[in-house]
Design a protein around this motif. Structure first.
Motif, PDB file in Angstrom:
ATOM      1  N   VAL A   1      -3.498   5.466 -12.491  1.00 44.00           N
ATOM      2  CA  VAL A   1      -2.863   5.697 -11.185  1.00 44.00           C
ATOM      3  C   VAL A   1      -3.903   5.733 -10.072  1.00 44.00           C
ATOM      4  O   VAL A   1      -3.742   5.073  -9.035  1.00 44.00           O
ATOM      5  N   PHE A   2      -4.987   6.489 -10.254  1.00 46.72           N
ATOM      6  CA  PHE A   2      -6.029   6.577  -9.224  1.00 46.72           C
ATOM      7  C   PHE A   2      -6.607   5.197  -8.913  1.00 46.72           C
ATOM      8  O   PHE A   2      -6.800   4.839  -7.750  1.00 46.72           O
ATOM      9  N   SER A   3      -6.886   4.423  -9.955  1.00 50.17           N
ATOM     10  CA  SER A   3      -7.496   3.108  -9.764  1.00 50.17           C
ATOM     11  C   SER A   3      -6.538   2.147  -9.073  1.00 50.17           C
ATOM     12  O   SER A   3      -6.936   1.401  -8.176  1.00 50.17           O
ATOM     13  N   LEU A   4      -5.271   2.158  -9.478  1.00 52.19           N
ATOM     14  CA  LEU A   4      -4.286   1.282  -8.833  1.00 52.19           C
ATOM     15  C   LEU A   4      -4.072   1.671  -7.370  1.00 52.19           C
ATOM     16  O   LEU A   4      -3.930   0.800  -6.507  1.00 52.19           O
ATOM     17  N   LEU A   5      -4.078   2.973  -7.089  1.00 48.25           N
ATOM     18  CA  LEU A   5      -3.950   3.411  -5.705  1.00 48.25           C
ATOM     19  C   LEU A   5      -5.150   2.979  -4.871  1.00 48.25           C
ATOM     20  O   LEU A   5      -4.999   2.585  -3.704  1.00 48.25           O
ATOM     21  N   ALA A   6      -6.334   3.036  -5.452  1.00 47.57           N
ATOM     22  CA  ALA A   6      -7.541   2.607  -4.730  1.00 47.57           C
ATOM     23  C   ALA A   6      -7.474   1.119  -4.399  1.00 47.57           C
ATOM     24  O   ALA A   6      -7.749   0.709  -3.262  1.00 47.57           O
ATOM     25  N   VAL A   7      -7.096   0.313  -5.378  1.00 45.69           N
ATOM     26  CA  VAL A   7      -6.990  -1.135  -5.130  1.00 45.69           C
ATOM     27  C   VAL A   7      -5.858  -1.414  -4.151  1.00 45.69           C
ATOM     28  O   VAL A   7      -6.012  -2.214  -3.219  1.00 45.69           O
ATOM     29  N   GLY A   8      -4.735  -0.747  -4.332  1.00 48.93           N
ATOM     30  CA  GLY A   8      -3.615  -0.936  -3.408  1.00 48.93           C
ATOM     31  C   GLY A   8      -3.957  -0.531  -1.992  1.00 48.93           C
ATOM     32  O   GLY A   8      -3.593  -1.223  -1.028  1.00 48.93           O
ATOM     33  N   GLY A   9      -4.683   0.564  -1.840  1.00 52.95           N
ATOM     34  CA  GLY A   9      -5.108   0.999  -0.509  1.00 52.95           C
ATOM     35  C   GLY A   9      -6.048  -0.001   0.138  1.00 52.95           C
ATOM     36  O   GLY A   9      -5.920  -0.326   1.327  1.00 52.95           O
ATOM     37  N   ALA A  10      -6.995  -0.519  -0.648  1.00 52.63           N
ATOM     38  CA  ALA A  10      -7.929  -1.519  -0.119  1.00 52.63           C
ATOM     39  C   ALA A  10      -7.194  -2.794   0.272  1.00 52.63           C
ATOM     40  O   ALA A  10      -7.464  -3.385   1.325  1.00 52.63           O
ATOM     41  N   MET A  11      -6.252  -3.205  -0.561  1.00 53.41           N
ATOM     42  CA  MET A  11      -5.482  -4.427  -0.251  1.00 53.41           C
ATOM     43  C   MET A  11      -4.621  -4.225   0.999  1.00 53.41           C
ATOM     44  O   MET A  11      -4.496  -5.132   1.823  1.00 53.41           O
ATOM     45  N   THR A  12      -4.052  -3.037   1.143  1.00 53.96           N
ATOM     46  CA  THR A  12      -3.246  -2.747   2.334  1.00 53.96           C
ATOM     47  C   THR A  12      -4.108  -2.790   3.582  1.00 53.96           C
ATOM     48  O   THR A  12      -3.731  -3.397   4.596  1.00 53.96           O
ATOM     49  N   LEU A  13      -5.272  -2.164   3.534  1.00 57.71           N
ATOM     50  CA  LEU A  13      -6.163  -2.193   4.693  1.00 57.71           C
ATOM     51  C   LEU A  13      -6.616  -3.619   5.005  1.00 57.71           C
ATOM     52  O   LEU A  13      -6.731  -3.997   6.170  1.00 57.71           O
ATOM     53  N   GLN A  14      -6.842  -4.420   3.967  1.00 51.47           N
ATOM     54  CA  GLN A  14      -7.267  -5.790   4.193  1.00 51.47           C
ATOM     55  C   GLN A  14      -6.151  -6.628   4.811  1.00 51.47           C
ATOM     56  O   GLN A  14      -6.376  -7.292   5.821  1.00 51.47           O
ATOM     57  N   HIS A  15      -4.983  -6.599   4.215  1.00 48.56           N
ATOM     58  CA  HIS A  15      -3.934  -7.537   4.626  1.00 48.56           C
ATOM     59  C   HIS A  15      -3.031  -7.018   5.746  1.00 48.56           C
ATOM     60  O   HIS A  15      -2.465  -7.815   6.481  1.00 48.56           O
ATOM     61  N   ALA A  16      -2.913  -5.716   5.895  1.00 52.01           N
ATOM     62  CA  ALA A  16      -2.059  -5.181   6.963  1.00 52.01           C
ATOM     63  C   ALA A  16      -2.857  -4.782   8.202  1.00 52.01           C
ATOM     64  O   ALA A  16      -2.326  -4.815   9.310  1.00 52.01           O
ATOM     65  N   PHE A  17      -4.126  -4.391   8.004  1.00 48.68           N
ATOM     66  CA  PHE A  17      -4.908  -3.886   9.129  1.00 48.68           C
ATOM     67  C   PHE A  17      -6.191  -4.689   9.381  1.00 48.68           C
ATOM     68  O   PHE A  17      -7.040  -4.264  10.159  1.00 48.68           O
ATOM     69  N   ASP A  18      -6.351  -5.816   8.697  1.00 42.48           N
ATOM     70  CA  ASP A  18      -7.451  -6.751   8.913  1.00 42.48           C
ATOM     71  C   ASP A  18      -8.842  -6.158   8.660  1.00 42.48           C
ATOM     72  O   ASP A  18      -9.794  -6.488   9.350  1.00 42.48           O
ATOM     73  N   TYR A  19      -8.965  -5.289   7.679  1.00 45.20           N
ATOM     74  CA  TYR A  19     -10.267  -4.811   7.224  1.00 45.20           C
ATOM     75  C   TYR A  19     -10.738  -5.799   6.161  1.00 45.20           C
ATOM     76  O   TYR A  19     -10.269  -5.759   5.033  1.00 45.20           O
ATOM     77  N   GLN A  20     -11.636  -6.688   6.528  1.00 43.70           N
ATOM     78  CA  GLN A  20     -12.063  -7.738   5.605  1.00 43.70           C
ATOM     79  C   GLN A  20     -13.161  -7.219   4.674  1.00 43.70           C
ATOM     80  O   GLN A  20     -14.112  -6.570   5.108  1.00 43.70           O
ATOM     81  N   PRO A  21     -13.048  -7.514   3.375  1.00 38.47           N
ATOM     82  CA  PRO A  21     -13.986  -6.978   2.383  1.00 38.47           C
ATOM     83  C   PRO A  21     -15.259  -7.808   2.248  1.00 38.47           C
ATOM     84  O   PRO A  21     -15.257  -9.020   2.435  1.00 38.47           O
ATOM     85  N   CYS A  22     -16.314  -7.116   1.892  1.00 36.55           N
ATOM     86  CA  CYS A  22     -17.582  -7.760   1.559  1.00 36.55           C
ATOM     87  C   CYS A  22     -17.667  -7.879   0.027  1.00 36.55           C
ATOM     88  O   CYS A  22     -16.808  -7.350  -0.682  1.00 36.55           O
ATOM     89  N   PRO A  23     -18.689  -8.546  -0.489  1.00 33.15           N
ATOM     90  CA  PRO A  23     -18.804  -8.651  -1.945  1.00 33.15           C
ATOM     91  C   PRO A  23     -18.876  -7.303  -2.665  1.00 33.15           C
ATOM     92  O   PRO A  23     -18.332  -7.157  -3.763  1.00 33.15           O
ATOM     93  N   TRP A  24     -19.505  -6.307  -2.051  1.00 35.82           N
ATOM     94  CA  TRP A  24     -19.581  -4.999  -2.709  1.00 35.82           C
ATOM     95  C   TRP A  24     -18.216  -4.322  -2.745  1.00 35.82           C
ATOM     96  O   TRP A  24     -17.894  -3.615  -3.697  1.00 35.82           O
ATOM     97  N   CYS A  25     -17.394  -4.544  -1.741  1.00 39.69           N
ATOM     98  CA  CYS A  25     -16.015  -4.034  -1.748  1.00 39.69           C
ATOM     99  C   CYS A  25     -15.231  -4.672  -2.892  1.00 39.69           C
ATOM    100  O   CYS A  25     -14.503  -3.999  -3.628  1.00 39.69           O
TER     101      CYS A  25
END
Length: 159
Positions: free
Chosen positions: A16-40
């Protein structure tokens, strides 16, 4: 509740924690335009590996649970290291091109297979953002630390 049942709950929490972390990162990327770097992206991959390993830990074999807990601990420790590296080293560099994270992503080919989730679109310096005043990688660090604690707990319990 039996120790084995508690360990299964620990694996469930890691999932659950891991899926929430990935889901949160994906939401920030695709809904709020926080683009990830390779380390992300590398940290996302580690979270996915933790999910897969935790699923394997749900099998009713004590040896499998212990191996899964050890692997989850190792993956979470790698995640902690990646988050710290991102904050203290990579965020200060203008380019992430051909860093360890970039080589792993390209080597696995996930940036081409699943670009929606695993393609880096920003440099490390550009991806150095804060969410609610906290560097984004510290959220990831906190989840990795929690999962590491869960793995240690699962390893130290007799099942």
């Amino acid at each position: 509740m039996s120790p084995a049942a508690l360990q299964r709950r620990v694996f469930g929490a890691a999932i659950v924690f891991s899926l929430l972390a990935v889901g949160g990162a994906m939401t920030l990327q695709h809904a709020f335009d926080y683009q990830p770097c390779p380390w992300c992206i590398l940290q996302r991959l580690i979270f996915v590996a933790i999910v897969i390993t935790a699923l394997a830990g749900l099998v009713p074999m004590r040896a499998a649970r212990r191996v899964a807990a050890a692997l989850i601990g190792a993956l979470a420790a790698c995640g902690v290291a990646a988050a710290l590296w991102q904050h203290f080293v990579a965020a200060a560099s203008a380019s992430c091109d051909m860093t360890l994270a970039d080589r792993i992503i390209r080597g696995l080919g996930v940036d081409e297979l699943w670009a929606y989730a695993f393609a880096p679109y920003a440099s490390c310096a550009d991806a150095a953002v804060k969410v609610l005043g906290v560097p984004f990688e510290f959220y990831s660090l906190a989840v990795f630390a929690a999962v590491l604690g869960l793995a240690i707990w699962a390893l130290t319990r007799r099942a």
